[in-house]
Design a protein around this motif. Structure first.
Motif, PDB file in Angstrom:
ATOM      1  N   UNK A   1       0.831  -1.199   0.000  1.00 22.85           N
ATOM      2  CA  UNK A   1       0.000   0.000   0.000  1.00 22.85           C
ATOM      3  C   UNK A   1       0.867   1.251   0.000  1.00 22.85           C
ATOM      4  N   UNK A   2       0.445   2.241  -0.791  1.00 23.67           N
ATOM      5  CA  UNK A   2       1.108   3.545  -0.831  1.00 23.67           C
ATOM      6  C   UNK A   2       0.047   4.613  -0.604  1.00 23.67           C
ATOM      7  N   UNK A   3       0.360   5.582   0.243  1.00 23.50           N
ATOM      8  CA  UNK A   3      -0.530   6.725   0.446  1.00 23.50           C
ATOM      9  C   UNK A   3       0.182   7.990  -0.012  1.00 23.50           C
ATOM     10  N   UNK A   4      -0.486   8.746  -0.877  1.00 27.12           N
ATOM     11  CA  UNK A   4       0.030  10.044  -1.329  1.00 27.12           C
ATOM     12  C   UNK A   4      -0.860  11.109  -0.697  1.00 27.12           C
TER      13      UNK A   4
ATOM     14  N   UNK B   1      -5.869  15.131 -11.586  1.00 29.79           N
ATOM     15  CA  UNK B   1      -4.978  14.634 -12.629  1.00 29.79           C
ATOM     16  C   UNK B   1      -4.059  13.548 -12.069  1.00 29.79           C
ATOM     17  N   UNK B   2      -3.531  13.775 -10.862  1.00 29.17           N
ATOM     18  CA  UNK B   2      -2.665  12.777 -10.226  1.00 29.17           C
ATOM     19  C   UNK B   2      -3.429  11.467 -10.017  1.00 29.17           C
ATOM     20  N   UNK B   3      -4.686  11.584  -9.534  1.00 26.68           N
ATOM     21  CA  UNK B   3      -5.514  10.384  -9.351  1.00 26.68           C
ATOM     22  C   UNK B   3      -5.699   9.657 -10.683  1.00 26.68           C
ATOM     23  N   UNK B   4      -6.063  10.437 -11.705  1.00 30.37           N
ATOM     24  CA  UNK B   4      -6.340   9.851 -13.021  1.00 30.37           C
ATOM     25  C   UNK B   4      -5.130   9.103 -13.562  1.00 30.37           C
TER      26      UNK B   4
ATOM     27  N   UNK C   1      -1.161  -4.424  -4.711  1.00 29.93           N
ATOM     28  CA  UNK C   1      -0.563  -3.085  -4.707  1.00 29.93           C
ATOM     29  C   UNK C   1      -1.687  -2.062  -4.781  1.00 29.93           C
ATOM     30  N   UNK C   2      -1.841  -1.281  -3.733  1.00 29.11           N
ATOM     31  CA  UNK C   2      -2.952  -0.333  -3.644  1.00 29.11           C
ATOM     32  C   UNK C   2      -2.418   1.069  -3.368  1.00 29.11           C
ATOM     33  N   UNK C   3      -3.123   2.053  -3.917  1.00 31.67           N
ATOM     34  CA  UNK C   3      -2.724   3.451  -3.761  1.00 31.67           C
ATOM     35  C   UNK C   3      -3.913   4.227  -3.198  1.00 31.67           C
ATOM     36  N   UNK C   4      -3.646   5.067  -2.212  1.00 31.29           N
ATOM     37  CA  UNK C   4      -4.670   5.951  -1.651  1.00 31.29           C
ATOM     38  C   UNK C   4      -4.193   7.389  -1.769  1.00 31.29           C
ATOM     39  N   UNK C   5      -5.104   8.284  -2.135  1.00 30.40           N
ATOM     40  CA  UNK C   5      -4.799   9.715  -2.172  1.00 30.40           C
ATOM     41  C   UNK C   5      -5.592  10.407  -1.075  1.00 30.40           C
ATOM     42  N   UNK C   6      -4.904  11.284  -0.344  1.00 26.37           N
ATOM     43  CA  UNK C   6      -5.556  12.133   0.655  1.00 26.37           C
ATOM     44  C   UNK C   6      -5.260  13.588   0.307  1.00 26.37           C
ATOM     45  N   UNK C   7      -6.233  14.458   0.534  1.00 22.22           N
ATOM     46  CA  UNK C   7      -6.016  15.879   0.238  1.00 22.22           C
ATOM     47  C   UNK C   7      -7.044  16.722   0.980  1.00 22.22           C
TER      48      UNK C   7
ATOM     49  N   UNK D   1      -9.347   8.767  -0.923  1.00 23.33           N
ATOM     50  CA  UNK D   1      -9.916   7.997  -2.031  1.00 23.33           C
ATOM     51  C   UNK D   1      -8.910   6.958  -2.499  1.00 23.33           C
ATOM     52  N   UNK D   2      -9.378   5.731  -2.635  1.00 26.08           N
ATOM     53  CA  UNK D   2      -8.525   4.657  -3.154  1.00 26.08           C
ATOM     54  C   UNK D   2      -8.471   4.744  -4.678  1.00 26.08           C
ATOM     55  N   UNK D   3      -7.282   4.626  -5.224  1.00 25.99           N
ATOM     56  CA  UNK D   3      -7.093   4.699  -6.679  1.00 25.99           C
ATOM     57  C   UNK D   3      -7.479   3.351  -7.276  1.00 25.99           C
TER      58      UNK D   3
END
Length: 709
Positions: A48-51, A201-204, A222-228, A236-238
């Protein structure tokens, strides 16, 4: 000079500017930088990666980007021997990650760490391996490197300078829970504000990091999450894209490693079929290609809140490069596959990257010579990459052929329906006229109103029919004009060469006259030179006449002596080129054979075939071009041959495709044979490549044309 045998050594040093050359001037796009960092987490076996974007708009001293992964983490030895060693990547030696995933690692260049500099000036790295008792903190302030570089540039060249390696980067430890592991990158002093659109755009783009066709979720979780700070992206999970259910046309091509065969798409008789062929130079690939019409584009956008944006290339399931396709304006995109450049002609219905989504799967094992450029925005321009681009374009062309076939069918049905409607209206009017003969005065009056309305309707139908026919003619004329311009371009280069030679010959002969005339002793010589000058100008006039024909209408149908037309090309138009290249010609054709067609179109056909043969004969000996013909019943069969390099079996399927060329270095644009095929099909004829009549190499085109005596 000393004569002793003492040996001295010089050590390489990195100038302080290395950070900039390897960082922000190499990785020029924020999304590319983000990709590089997240891909490093993938290589580190992260699940898992969180941005996290913190207070990124407006940009202030409190703005941060924090990227956290739960991967393997690092120890001090890793930081010293890997992270802090410029341009070194252990991944070049260790091509798979450790257990339990054994991932094919995607970072090989050793530049991912410099991607951070494009996002912000200060980095605090926090890392730990499982079972270690402490976190290691490493601080890098890129502004120090920038300041030192600016200072060094003001010093005289010979002054002692500090180097990149002289700057100290502080590190320290903090106690930790034994089971914790991973790496955290805290980036401060951001270079840019990140608006909601930027985060979107980064999410997309991160949604495309993992191929939707790979078994990554099952094989390599392999999972990615974005926080803002933004409402839609608080947390939001990508999610990878799901394409098939929305696509108008789907092509799924696989490879067979055991049989060493590659599937390709091929348009045939109104359908796209798949064929297995021998692999091309770039190796075996899997390729999923999806076309979206306007309606399906809307559905896709409603579902994923993003646009269709072209072909992505993956290696072992992870994207190789964002391709700079994140640019909102298509004009700013690099179009490294050449998909959109094909549309510049404007005369053909070509698909662009806004019509297509595609996922091409490479592997290290099958495609070692497809190599990403260091800046992650392109690939090394070798023969394998050129062949791969050509392969992608060829598959797109099969969809274009299907769409053209369907459009032509619709046009024919529409034209037929308009004709039927007109006939039916005539029939209805006749029935009304018959009914009026026996109708009451009251009924006759009503029928007259209906008859008048039908007359107006018939007038509209007739006008629509005429407008449609006119539109078809205009469309054909535009395409014909384009073909003529292409032929003219090819011929103009040759004509310029011929004109230059003619003028040179005439000038030399004229100078001889000027120097020696009059002189009775040289009269015989003068007659020979005068005849030669006359011959040169006749050849020049023939060339001018040939070019002037392009100013004529393409609708002009006339009786043409086919032998004389080809003989003129062989003996007049191309004679200087044939002499220069030492090419012999042979024409075996009934001298009285007359075709009723447009002369310019016929000359275009044979002009392009000759030009194609000249290129094929470039590096051959005993060069020959031959045209022969057989007339049987109501069909004329022509054979056009040369003993050049020939056409490979795999190229026979695509030699007539637009923009396919193997002679780009000789000026080939991949349009000539497409034009030839289209012109011949407009005459209700066919052209194909058959076994060549010259052995052991060469090419023979078989042309069949309808012929009525």
């Amino acid at each position: 000079m000393s004569d002793n045998n003492e040996v001295n050594y010089l050590n390489f040093n990195f100038d302080v500017s290395a950070y900039r050359l390897l960082g922000r001037e190499l990785i020029t796009d924020r999304i590319t930088a983000l990709f590089e960092i997240v891909k490093n987490a993938y290589d580190a076996n992260a699940n898992h990666v969180t941005v996290e974007f913190i207070k990124v708009s407006p940009k202030t001293k409190y703005s941060k980007i924090i990227i956290t992964d739960d991967g393997l983490g690092m120890q001090l030895s890793d930081l010293e021997n890997k992270w802090m060693v410029i341009g070194t990547s252990s991944k070049r030696r260790e091509r798979t990650s450790p257990a339990p995933y054994y991932r094919k690692v995607v970072g090989k260049k050793g530049i991912g760490r410099f991607a951070v500099d494009l996002l912000g000036a200060k980095l605090t790295l926090k890392t730990k391996k499982e079972n270690d008792l402490q976190w290691i903190f490493l601080e890098t302030d890129w502004s120090k490197y920038s300041d030192l570089e600016a200072k060094q540039l003001t010093l005289p060249f010979d002054d002692k300078k500090d180097f990149f390696t002289d700057i100290k980067n502080k590190y320290w430890y903090k106690d930790a829970v034994k089971t914790e592991k991973g790496t955290i990158l805290e980036i401060e002093n951001l270079n840019d504000e990140w608006t909601e659109l930027d985060v979107k755009r980064a999410y997309r783009e991160l949604s495309k990091l993992v191929s939707p066709n790979a078994n990554i979720p099952r094989k390599y979780p392999f999972n990615i999450t974005i926080k803002s700070q933004y409402e839609g992206y608080k947390k939001i999970d990508v999610k990878p894209l799901s394409i098939v259910e929305f696509a108008t046309i789907t092509i799924e091509l696989k490879h067979n490693k055991k049989n060493k065969t590659q599937e390709i798409a091929f348009f045939e008789k109104g359908n796209i079929i798949k064929k297995e062929v021998t692999p091309r130079l770039f190796g075996l690939v899997d390729f999923s290609l999806y076309y979206f019409n306007q309606n399906d584009k809307r559905k896709f956008k409603d579902k994923f809140n993003q646009d269709i944006d072209g072909i992505k290339i993956y290696r072992d399931g992870i994207i190789t490069t964002p391709f700079a396709e994140t640019e909102p304006s298509i004009e700013k995109q690099k179009d490294i596959l050449g998909i959109d450049k094909r549309r510049y002609s404007g005369f053909f219905d070509r698909l662009n990257s806004r019509d297509l989504l595609g996922f091409l799967e490479l592997t290290d094992e099958n495609n070692p010579n497809i190599i990403e450029a260091t800046n992650r925005q392109d690939f090394i321009d070798n023969i394998e990459w050129k062949e791969l681009k050509l392969f992608i374009i060829e598959q797109i062309q099969q969809i274009e052929k299907l769409l053209k076939f369907e459009r032509d069918n619709v046009r024919q049905i529409t034209k037929s329906d308009l004709g039927k409607a007109n006939d039916e209206l005539k029939s209805i009017k006749q029935n009304i006229a018959n009914a009026k003969k026996e109708a009451t005065p009251e009924m006759k009056k009503q029928l007259q109103f209906i008859e008048a309305d039908l007359g107006k309707l018939q007038g509209t139908v007739n006008k629509s029919f005429r407008d449609y026919a006119k539109l078809e003619v205009e469309s054909r004329n535009k395409e014909s004009l384009f073909f003529s311009l292409v032929s003219l371009q090819t011929y103009a280069a040759m004509f310029s060469h011929m004109t230059k030679n003619t003028i040179g010959h005439v000038l030399r002969d004229a100078e001889y006259f000027k120097t020696h005339f009059p002189n009775e002793k040289l009269n015989a010589r003068f007659k020979i030179i005068a005849a030669r000058i006359y011959s040169e100008f006749i050849a020049l006039r023939t060339g001018v006449d040939f070019m002037l024909k392009y100013a004529q209408s393409d609708d002009n149908i006339e009786d043409i002596n086919l032998f004389e037309l080809i003989e003129n090309l062989f003996s007049n138009i191309y004679v200087s080129e044939f002499q220069k290249q030492n090419i012999s010609t042979q024409l075996e054709l009934n001298k009285g054979l007359i075709l009723s067609y447009n002369k310019k179109a016929l000359e275009d056909i044979f002009d392009n075939l000759i030009s194609n043969s000249i290129k094929a004969l470039k590096n051959c000996s005993g060069k020959k071009i031959k045209c022969s013909g057989i007339l049987e019943k109501e069909e004329l069969t022509l054979y056009f041959s040369d003993n050049g390099v020939g056409i490979s079996e795999e190229d026979r399927l695509r030699i007539f495709d637009i923009f396919f060329t193997k002679t780009a270095e000789d000026g080939g644009a991949g349009i000539g044979l497409y034009m030839v095929k289209t012109r011949i099909e407009a005459m209700q004829g066919t052209i194909e490549v058959i076994d060549n009549e010259f052995k052991p190499h060469g090419a023979t085109f078989k042309i069949t044309l309808p012929f009525k005596k």
